[in-house]
Write a protein that holds these residues in place. Structure first.
Motif, PDB file in Angstrom:
ATOM      1  N   HIS A  19      43.159  41.838  47.151  1.00 33.60           N
ATOM      2  CA  HIS A  19      43.613  40.697  46.359  1.00 33.60           C
ATOM      3  C   HIS A  19      45.109  40.891  46.129  1.00 33.60           C
ATOM      4  O   HIS A  19      45.502  41.820  45.416  1.00 33.60           O
ATOM      5  CB  HIS A  19      42.920  40.665  44.997  1.00 33.60           C
ATOM      6  CG  HIS A  19      41.459  40.378  45.059  1.00 33.60           C
ATOM      7  ND1 HIS A  19      40.942  39.122  45.253  1.00 33.60           N
ATOM      8  CD2 HIS A  19      40.384  41.200  44.938  1.00 33.60           C
ATOM      9  CE1 HIS A  19      39.608  39.168  45.236  1.00 33.60           C
ATOM     10  NE2 HIS A  19      39.261  40.416  45.048  1.00 33.60           N
ATOM     11  N   ASN A  20      45.919  40.066  46.716  1.00 35.06           N
ATOM     12  CA  ASN A  20      47.383  40.157  46.557  1.00 35.06           C
ATOM     13  C   ASN A  20      47.881  41.594  46.731  1.00 35.06           C
ATOM     14  O   ASN A  20      48.622  42.109  45.901  1.00 35.06           O
ATOM     15  CB  ASN A  20      47.808  39.652  45.169  1.00 35.06           C
ATOM     16  CG  ASN A  20      47.317  38.252  44.916  1.00 35.06           C
ATOM     17  OD1 ASN A  20      47.343  37.425  45.820  1.00 35.06           O
ATOM     18  ND2 ASN A  20      46.835  37.991  43.708  1.00 35.06           N
ATOM     19  N   GLY A  21      47.401  42.230  47.774  1.00 35.40           N
ATOM     20  CA  GLY A  21      47.878  43.583  48.076  1.00 35.40           C
ATOM     21  C   GLY A  21      47.125  44.682  47.344  1.00 35.40           C
ATOM     22  O   GLY A  21      47.314  45.859  47.636  1.00 35.40           O
ATOM     23  N   PRO A  23      43.774  46.703  46.788  1.00 33.55           N
ATOM     24  CA  PRO A  23      42.527  46.850  47.536  1.00 33.55           C
ATOM     25  C   PRO A  23      41.285  46.680  46.675  1.00 33.55           C
ATOM     26  O   PRO A  23      41.181  47.275  45.604  1.00 33.55           O
ATOM     27  CB  PRO A  23      42.598  48.272  48.101  1.00 33.55           C
ATOM     28  CG  PRO A  23      43.675  48.967  47.365  1.00 33.55           C
ATOM     29  CD  PRO A  23      44.539  47.956  46.679  1.00 33.55           C
ATOM     30  N   ALA A  24      40.348  45.829  47.135  1.00 31.28           N
ATOM     31  CA  ALA A  24      39.095  45.618  46.415  1.00 31.28           C
ATOM     32  C   ALA A  24      37.917  46.138  47.230  1.00 31.28           C
ATOM     33  O   ALA A  24      36.939  46.617  46.668  1.00 31.28           O
ATOM     34  CB  ALA A  24      38.917  44.134  46.109  1.00 31.28           C
ATOM     35  N   LEU A  25      37.978  46.022  48.544  1.00 29.89           N
ATOM     36  CA  LEU A  25      36.961  46.608  49.420  1.00 29.89           C
ATOM     37  C   LEU A  25      37.685  47.445  50.466  1.00 29.89           C
ATOM     38  O   LEU A  25      38.629  46.973  51.109  1.00 29.89           O
ATOM     39  CB  LEU A  25      36.148  45.523  50.146  1.00 29.89           C
ATOM     40  CG  LEU A  25      35.322  44.569  49.290  1.00 29.89           C
ATOM     41  CD1 LEU A  25      34.599  43.554  50.181  1.00 29.89           C
ATOM     42  CD2 LEU A  25      34.314  45.322  48.424  1.00 29.89           C
ATOM     43  N   GLY A  45      35.260  46.277  38.171  1.00 32.75           N
ATOM     44  CA  GLY A  45      36.395  46.463  39.077  1.00 32.75           C
ATOM     45  C   GLY A  45      36.063  47.260  40.327  1.00 32.75           C
ATOM     46  O   GLY A  45      36.947  47.555  41.132  1.00 32.75           O
ATOM     47  N   SER A  46      34.775  47.588  40.537  1.00 29.47           N
ATOM     48  CA  SER A  46      34.429  48.417  41.707  1.00 29.47           C
ATOM     49  C   SER A  46      34.338  47.601  42.997  1.00 29.47           C
ATOM     50  O   SER A  46      34.229  48.172  44.076  1.00 29.47           O
ATOM     51  CB  SER A  46      33.110  49.162  41.457  1.00 29.47           C
ATOM     52  OG  SER A  46      32.085  48.243  41.122  1.00 29.47           O
ATOM     53  N   GLY A  47      34.354  46.261  42.881  1.00 31.76           N
ATOM     54  CA  GLY A  47      34.383  45.428  44.083  1.00 31.76           C
ATOM     55  C   GLY A  47      33.129  44.602  44.311  1.00 31.76           C
ATOM     56  O   GLY A  47      32.976  43.978  45.364  1.00 31.76           O
ATOM     57  N   LYS A  48      32.233  44.529  43.316  1.00 31.61           N
ATOM     58  CA  LYS A  48      30.949  43.834  43.506  1.00 31.61           C
ATOM     59  C   LYS A  48      31.153  42.346  43.816  1.00 31.61           C
ATOM     60  O   LYS A  48      30.602  41.817  44.783  1.00 31.61           O
ATOM     61  CB  LYS A  48      30.069  43.988  42.240  1.00 31.61           C
ATOM     62  CG  LYS A  48      29.771  45.441  41.873  1.00 31.61           C
ATOM     63  CD  LYS A  48      28.904  45.550  40.639  1.00 31.61           C
ATOM     64  CE  LYS A  48      29.507  44.977  39.369  1.00 31.61           C
ATOM     65  NZ  LYS A  48      30.750  45.641  38.929  1.00 31.61           N
ATOM     66  N   THR A  49      31.944  41.675  42.961  1.00 35.15           N
ATOM     67  CA  THR A  49      32.159  40.229  43.171  1.00 35.15           C
ATOM     68  C   THR A  49      32.847  39.979  44.508  1.00 35.15           C
ATOM     69  O   THR A  49      32.483  39.045  45.237  1.00 35.15           O
ATOM     70  CB  THR A  49      33.010  39.643  42.019  1.00 35.15           C
ATOM     71  OG1 THR A  49      32.321  39.864  40.793  1.00 35.15           O
ATOM     72  CG2 THR A  49      33.262  38.156  42.198  1.00 35.15           C
ATOM     73  N   THR A  50      33.809  40.819  44.833  1.00 36.50           N
ATOM     74  CA  THR A  50      34.526  40.639  46.103  1.00 36.50           C
ATOM     75  C   THR A  50      33.560  40.817  47.276  1.00 36.50           C
ATOM     76  O   THR A  50      33.600  40.055  48.246  1.00 36.50           O
ATOM     77  CB  THR A  50      35.698  41.635  46.202  1.00 36.50           C
ATOM     78  OG1 THR A  50      36.500  41.519  45.028  1.00 36.50           O
ATOM     79  CG2 THR A  50      36.548  41.370  47.426  1.00 36.50           C
TER      80      THR A  50
HETATM   81  N1  LIG Z   1      41.768  37.264  41.923  1.00 39.14           N
HETATM   82  C1  LIG Z   1      42.149  38.534  41.876  1.00 39.14           C
HETATM   83  N2  LIG Z   1      43.462  38.862  41.919  1.00 39.14           N
HETATM   84  C2  LIG Z   1      43.878  40.145  41.888  1.00 39.14           C
HETATM   85  N3  LIG Z   1      43.034  41.209  41.823  1.00 39.14           N
HETATM   86  C3  LIG Z   1      41.728  40.947  41.755  1.00 39.14           C
HETATM   87  C4  LIG Z   1      41.210  39.598  41.779  1.00 39.14           C
HETATM   88  N4  LIG Z   1      39.867  39.656  41.730  1.00 39.14           N
HETATM   89  C5  LIG Z   1      39.546  40.960  41.665  1.00 39.14           C
HETATM   90  N5  LIG Z   1      40.649  41.727  41.686  1.00 39.14           N
HETATM   91  C6  LIG Z   1      40.690  43.200  41.650  1.00 39.14           C
HETATM   92  O1  LIG Z   1      39.886  43.673  42.735  1.00 39.14           O
HETATM   93  C7  LIG Z   1      39.114  44.785  42.324  1.00 39.14           C
HETATM   94  C8  LIG Z   1      37.632  44.466  42.528  1.00 39.14           C
HETATM   95  O2  LIG Z   1      37.295  43.395  41.637  1.00 39.14           O
HETATM   96  P1  LIG Z   1      35.846  42.732  41.621  1.00 39.14           P
HETATM   97  O3  LIG Z   1      35.902  41.585  40.658  1.00 39.14           O
HETATM   98  O4  LIG Z   1      35.403  42.486  42.997  1.00 39.14           O
HETATM   99  O5  LIG Z   1      34.996  43.929  40.996  1.00 39.14           O
HETATM  100  P2  LIG Z   1      33.644  43.858  40.151  1.00 39.14           P
HETATM  101  O6  LIG Z   1      32.941  45.136  40.417  1.00 39.14           O
HETATM  102  O7  LIG Z   1      32.920  42.603  40.455  1.00 39.14           O
HETATM  103  O8  LIG Z   1      34.165  43.850  38.674  1.00 39.14           O
HETATM  104  P3  LIG Z   1      33.712  42.930  37.429  1.00 39.14           P
HETATM  105  O9  LIG Z   1      32.389  43.447  37.016  1.00 39.14           O
HETATM  106  O10 LIG Z   1      34.791  43.170  36.434  1.00 39.14           O
HETATM  107  O11 LIG Z   1      33.694  41.510  37.936  1.00 39.14           O
HETATM  108  C9  LIG Z   1      39.486  45.066  40.884  1.00 39.14           C
HETATM  109  O12 LIG Z   1      40.497  46.057  40.881  1.00 39.14           O
HETATM  110  C10 LIG Z   1      40.031  43.748  40.400  1.00 39.14           C
HETATM  111  O13 LIG Z   1      40.985  43.950  39.378  1.00 39.14           O
END
Ligand SMILES: Nc1ncnc2c1ncn2[C@@H]1O[C@H](COP(=O)(O)OP(=O)(O)OP(=O)(O)O)[C@@H](O)[C@H]1O
Length: 245
Positions: A19-21, A23-25, A45-50
């Motif tokens: 996400h904007n540089g 790393p999420a996955l 923030g571990s990357g589940k939603t991504t």
């Molecule tokens: N739109 C975005 N812009 C910038 N960074 C993002 C964005 N969405 C997620 N991130 C970052 O990417 C990483 C993974 O986020 P993600 O939401 O996938 O994790 P998650 O496990 O679903 O967390 P949560 O339970 O808080 O939703 C985190 O470091 C988060 O801060």
């Protein structure tokens, strides 16, 4: 390109997403079997939603492969991927996004009607799902006046009514009180099992993951552990689901 195993409805290899540089996955590989309920666990923030967003085609992974029913999604044109998402995938957000101008049943029937199902048939299906989720008596109301738990049930009914092949549920009970969570989750997982719907369920809660067949743990954008639920716990979880959904 290596083709995925036949019994995996979804199969991903070496997914990377930033996400904007940031790393999420960072190299996630996994398979989701047909009809399986897979929990994706991990801290915030571990990357589940991504991961769910990439698997569902909502976010195109920046590198890696995703296959759906042995067809490569990562090489699909955006229009085709969009159609696949609309026709085969469902999504439940942590908080329900309902259309305030529509009634509860119209909200639940919306994906069906957008897909071309006639209003009467869509209403019948939507109302059946609202009944199963114990909110049939709210069918003619607008969502605004309903408690959060009821609105989330509407969102779940909407997702299930469309009979998706794969349902992505991103912390679907996060906005509910603890007392409501277990019931809503059991209803969701029981309905999915009885209708053969594959579920990818993101959660931070270990007790939610016990309703799944298998859980995959993420940490800092990587898979760190895969756990198959022991048969005893599995049968216990399934036996506890005595709802007629
Ligand atoms: N739109 C975005 N812009 C910038 N960074 C993002 C964005 N969405 C997620 N991130 C970052 O990417 C990483 C993974 O986020 P993600 O939401 O996938 O994790 P998650 O496990 O679903 O967390 P949560 O339970 O808080 O939703 C985190 O470091 C988060 O801060």
């Amino acid at each position: 390109m290596v083709a995925p195993p036949d019994n995996d409805v979804l199969w991903a290899r070496a997914l990377h997403f930033q996400h904007n540089g940031s790393p999420a996955l960072t190299g996630v590989s996994l398979g989701v079997r047909d009809g399986e309920i897979l929990a994706v666990t991990g801290p915030r923030g571990s990357g589940k939603t991504t991961l769910l967003s990439c698997l569902s085609g909502l976010l195109p992974a920046q590198s890696g492969e995703i296959w759906f029913n042995s067809k490569p999604m990562h090489t699909m044109r955006p229009m085709r991927r969009e159609r696949l998402r609309r026709e085969r995938f469902g999504w439940i957000d942590p908080v329900p996004h309902l259309v305030p101008e529509l009634t509860v049943w119209e909200n639940a029937a919306l994906p069906l009607m957008l897909r071309g199902t006639g209003r009467r048939a869509a209403r019948t299906i939507a109302r059946e799902w609202l009944e199963r989720l114990d909110i049939g008596d709210c069918a003619r109301k607008r969502p605004r006046g309903l408690p959060a738990a009821a609105r989330q049930r509407v969102a779940i009914a909407r997702a299930l009514a469309a009979a998706p092949t794969v349902l992505f549920a991103d912390e679907p009970t996060a906005s509910l009180h603890r007392a409501d969570r277990a019931h809503v989750l059991r209803t969701l997982t029981t309905a999915a099992r009885s209708h053969g719907i594959t579920v990818v369920l993101a959660t931070t809660e270990p007790e939610t993951a016990t309703l799944a067949d298998r859980s995959v743990a993420l940490l800092d954008g990587r898979c760190v552990q895969t756990v198959h639920l022991p048969p005893a716990a599995e049968s216990e979880g399934r036996a506890a689901c005595s709802l007629s959904v």
